[in-house]
Write an enzyme that holds these catalytic residues in place. Structure first.
Site, PDB file in Angstrom:
ATOM      1  N   LYS A 316       0.810  -1.227   0.000  1.00 39.92           N
ATOM      2  CA  LYS A 316       0.000   0.000   0.000  1.00 39.92           C
ATOM      3  C   LYS A 316       0.841   1.273   0.000  1.00 39.92           C
ATOM      4  CE  LYS A 316      -4.471  -1.520   1.624  1.00 39.92           C
ATOM      5  NZ  LYS A 316      -4.291  -2.958   1.912  1.00 39.92           N
ATOM      6  N   GLU A 338      -9.846   7.087   3.635  1.00 39.33           N
ATOM      7  CA  GLU A 338     -10.780   6.178   4.281  1.00 39.33           C
ATOM      8  C   GLU A 338     -10.008   4.911   4.590  1.00 39.33           C
ATOM      9  OE1 GLU A 338     -10.348   6.129   1.038  1.00 39.33           O
ATOM     10  OE2 GLU A 338     -10.050   3.968   0.865  1.00 39.33           O
ATOM     11  N   SER A 604       1.550  -9.834  -1.056  1.00 41.86           N
ATOM     12  CA  SER A 604       1.223  -8.416  -0.901  1.00 41.86           C
ATOM     13  C   SER A 604       1.559  -7.838   0.465  1.00 41.86           C
ATOM     14  CB  SER A 604      -0.260  -8.200  -1.206  1.00 41.86           C
ATOM     15  OG  SER A 604      -1.061  -9.056  -0.400  1.00 41.86           O
TER      16      SER A 604
HETATM   17  C1  LIG Z   1      -5.133  -3.945   1.494  1.00 44.44           C
HETATM   18  C2  LIG Z   1      -4.450  -5.200   1.205  1.00 44.44           C
HETATM   19  C3  LIG Z   1      -4.834  -6.032   0.126  1.00 44.44           C
HETATM   20  C4  LIG Z   1      -6.007  -5.743  -0.761  1.00 44.44           C
HETATM   21  O1  LIG Z   1      -5.956  -4.549  -1.446  1.00 44.44           O
HETATM   22  P1  LIG Z   1      -5.705  -4.464  -3.012  1.00 44.44           P
HETATM   23  O2  LIG Z   1      -5.957  -3.059  -3.338  1.00 44.44           O
HETATM   24  O3  LIG Z   1      -6.639  -5.401  -3.672  1.00 44.44           O
HETATM   25  O4  LIG Z   1      -4.299  -4.860  -3.263  1.00 44.44           O
HETATM   26  C5  LIG Z   1      -4.099  -7.171  -0.131  1.00 44.44           C
HETATM   27  N1  LIG Z   1      -3.050  -7.515   0.649  1.00 44.44           N
HETATM   28  C6  LIG Z   1      -2.665  -6.758   1.691  1.00 44.44           C
HETATM   29  C7  LIG Z   1      -1.507  -7.213   2.504  1.00 44.44           C
HETATM   30  C8  LIG Z   1      -3.344  -5.588   2.008  1.00 44.44           C
HETATM   31  O5  LIG Z   1      -2.951  -4.865   3.056  1.00 44.44           O
END
Ligand SMILES: *Cc1c(COP(=O)(O)O)cnc(C)c1O
Length: 620
Positions: A316, A338, A604
């Site tokens: 993020k 948000e 992610s």
């Molecule tokens: C917020 C988040 C997501 C989902 O958000 P996307 O915008 O779909 O990438 C996925 N993995 C993690 C670790 C997150 O914090």
């Protein structure tokens, strides 16, 4: 046939376009043009002919520009006489580039008297045929190419005027006609633009592959297939999805952003600051790690893109760094956001602290209670957390509060949206900031296995930002398959799910048209997933388009499958993943890959934030 790309304006963009190796790059020296060139040319390959475009310009000025910019060709777009061309030709000896090419333009409407070309034959190297319109060039319309059946000269010519992706079939047909006998090059411009002077690289790349690859390599029917454009178009749509569905009062804010975001992102200073922060503050590049034991288990080659190692523990921050720099360039002093689970709130509070900007994060009252550690983090970072007290007191209500705030503070406030969602240009802007993920995967794979393209790229999808970044540079590479992983919650048919591609229908959420979980009368359905980041009733418009066109394969993974896959990664690789990312890892139980397949999975985020969930689930 050669390719000329005309109307270059931005340096960064020139470098990117030059990487596609066109034969000519055109720079317009005409101050009435919206593509008027007023900068310098970065270093580009000598095999690309730099072409200056002029309209009835003083000969001395033309000579000076040729010298200053080391132009190898000159395109004359006005009523320059044969004598003028001759004078220019005679001045060649004094020029840096001794072999200057002279291209004389003629505009065609429905008919053309080719006799007028005669006096120019001896003094020009090429003709260029363009569509007659209000302005010299860049009108975006094609003329009737049948007119060229009467071409009586043997001088090679450039075909120009409104040639775009949609003309590919027509160009191919033209190439087979007699009229194309002396056609030397195609000249493209406005149809490949995001805005005047800013070219859409992916679209150009596709066009070039589609048209030129075949012309030289025969007739592989597969290659002839018209490849969709998966990037946003100039109206903010991905196919039928996207757009900007916003209250009237929000229009000035969104429009300001729309008009500026690409320009700002193309500025060398912006790019430099963004890259520097990603490197020194976020810790990029994030490693691309070959997961040996996991690969052995599933008998395929699995690479993990380690976004979990970024500062603040997920992807993020790539987006919030980009947006905070954007906000600063637009003169904003106050940031709102948000947040649902608090991850985006933390990433936003972090960059606000970094830049010393005021930060207000809207969060549903219920979420505030559920996500105490992230609320504490935001506060420690100096943000004000404002509870949303209406509706279900979760993410959707927090978003409504943020939008209300933005309407009331249009001048000094920037709204940092946390995923590839929202009104245009947000999905595209967020995607571009996150695209660093696939940019890195490309060179990292090249370094590790000798090729840039894996067989698969895999990512989980909440709103779709880590996925968009992971796919971005592969969208138009047909040999790379795309897998999108959604949260099925307790099961797709359980009523407790977030599998939008299966359960969703076209609708509008948070300012864009996309796939959305909703009741028959259009009420948004409350989604469910054990993973807070995937607990969202829609997907970004790009993903809706990837789903609809079949470019991406969508898979749904339940809470149980994700939790098991998460724990598995801990034991096999010593990595505790975020539960969101665990969804992406769970596909290996569902789908069999070939032993030679190279599968890149976006990891992610890290699992620290999910510890409580893991503890409760596994009774650790
Ligand atoms: C917020 C988040 C997501 C989902 O958000 P996307 O915008 O779909 O990438 C996925 N993995 C993690 C670790 C997150 O914090």
């Amino acid at each position: 046939m050669k390719l000329k790309i005309c109307g270059m304006k931005y340096q960064e963009n020139m470098t990117e376009v030059a990487a596609l190796q066109p034969d000519y790059l055109g720079f317009i020296f005409y101050d009435k043009s919206s593509r008027n060139f007023d900068t310098s040319i970065p270093e580009i390959s000598n095999s690309i002919k730099k072409t200056g475009v002029f309209v009835n310009e003083d000969l001395e000025v033309v000579i000076e520009k040729i010298k200053t910019f080391n132009l190898q060709a000159v395109q004359l777009h006005g009523e320059e006489s044969p004598e003028y061309c001759n004078d220019l030709k005679n001045r060649q000896a004094e020029l840096v580039s001794a072999s200057l090419e002279i291209i004389k333009v003629f505009s065609i409407k429905n008919e053309f008297n080719f006799e007028v070309l005669k006096p120019y034959e001896a003094v020009c190297d090429y003709f260029l045929f363009d569509t007659k319109g209000k302005h010299p060039g860049g009108n975006g319309y094609t003329f009737d190419w049948n007119v060229l059946n009467n071409y009586s000269s043997t001088k090679p010519f450039f075909l120009s005027g409104g040639i775009g992706f949609d003309e590919i079939e027509a160009v191919k047909k033209f190439q087979q006609s007699m009229a194309s006998k002396y056609c030397y090059a195609l000249d493209v411009n406005s149809k490949f633009e995001i805005e005047p002077g800013l070219k859409n690289i992916e679209l150009l790349k596709d066009f070039k592959t589609n048209l030129f690859f075949h012309a030289n390599h025969g007739t592989d029917s597969n290659l002839n297939k018209h490849m969709e454009n998966y990037n946003v178009n100039e109206k903010g749509y991905y196919g039928e999805f996207g757009g900007a569905f916003i209250p009237e009062m929000l229009y000035p804010n969104v429009e300001e952003l729309r008009q500026n975001y690409l320009k700002v992102m193309a500025e060398p200073d912006f790019k430099k600051e963004f890259d520097q922060l990603l490197k020194d503050y976020v810790g990029r590049p994030s490693p691309l790690y070959f997961a040996k034991r996991l690969s052995e288990k599933y008998n395929t080659k699995i690479y993990l893109k380690r976004e979990d190692l970024n500062h603040t523990g997920a992807h993020k921050i790539n987006n919030t760094i980009g947006q905070i720099l954007m906000a600063k360039r637009l003169g904003k002093t106050r940031i709102i956001a948000e947040t649902g689970a608090g991850q985006h709130g933390v990433a936003t509070a972090t960059v606000c602290a970094l830049m010393g900007l005021e930060c207000i994060v809207y969060m549903g009252e219920i979420d505030i209670a559920r996500q105490a550690p992230n609320v504490a983090r935001m506060k420690m970072l100096g943000a004000t957390v404002v509870p949303a007290l209406s509706g279900s007191r979760t993410l959707k209500d927090a978003t409504n509060e943020a939008i209300r705030d933005w309407i009331n503070n249009p001048v000094n406030t920037h709204y940092i949206i946390g995923s590839a969602i929202g009104p245009h240009p947000y999905p595209d802007m967020v995607t571009r900031f996150q695209s660093v993920i696939s940019e890195e995967i490309k060179w990292q794979l090249k370094e590790q296995i000798g090729r840039e393209n894996p067989d698969y790229v895999v990512a989980c999808i909440g709103g779709g930002s880590n996925a968009a970044g992971t796919y971005y540079h592969y969208l138009h590479e047909p040999d790379v398959k795309i897998i999108a992983v959604e949260a099925a919650g307790l099961g797709v048919d359980s009523g407790e799910s977030a599998a939008t591609s299966v359960l969703g229908h076209e609708g509008v959420i948070h300012g864009c048209k996309t796939l959305l979980m909703q009741t028959k009368d259009g009420q948004i359905t409350e989604p469910y997933s054990i993973s807070a980041g995937l607990d969202y009733p829609g997907v970004g418009p790009m993903h809706a388009h990837l789903c609809k066109t079949g470019r991406a394969e969508f898979m749904s993974i339940t809470d149980d499958q994700a939790m098991t896959a998460g724990l598995d990664l801990c034991k096999l690789e010593g990595i505790i993943p975020a539960i969101e990312s665990s969804h992406a890892l769970a596909i290996f139980e569902e789908k069999t890959f070939k032993p030679d397949d190279v599968v890149v999975v976006s990891l992610s985020g890290r699992g620290d934030k999910d510890l409580q969930n893991y503890i409760e689930y596994f009774k650790i």
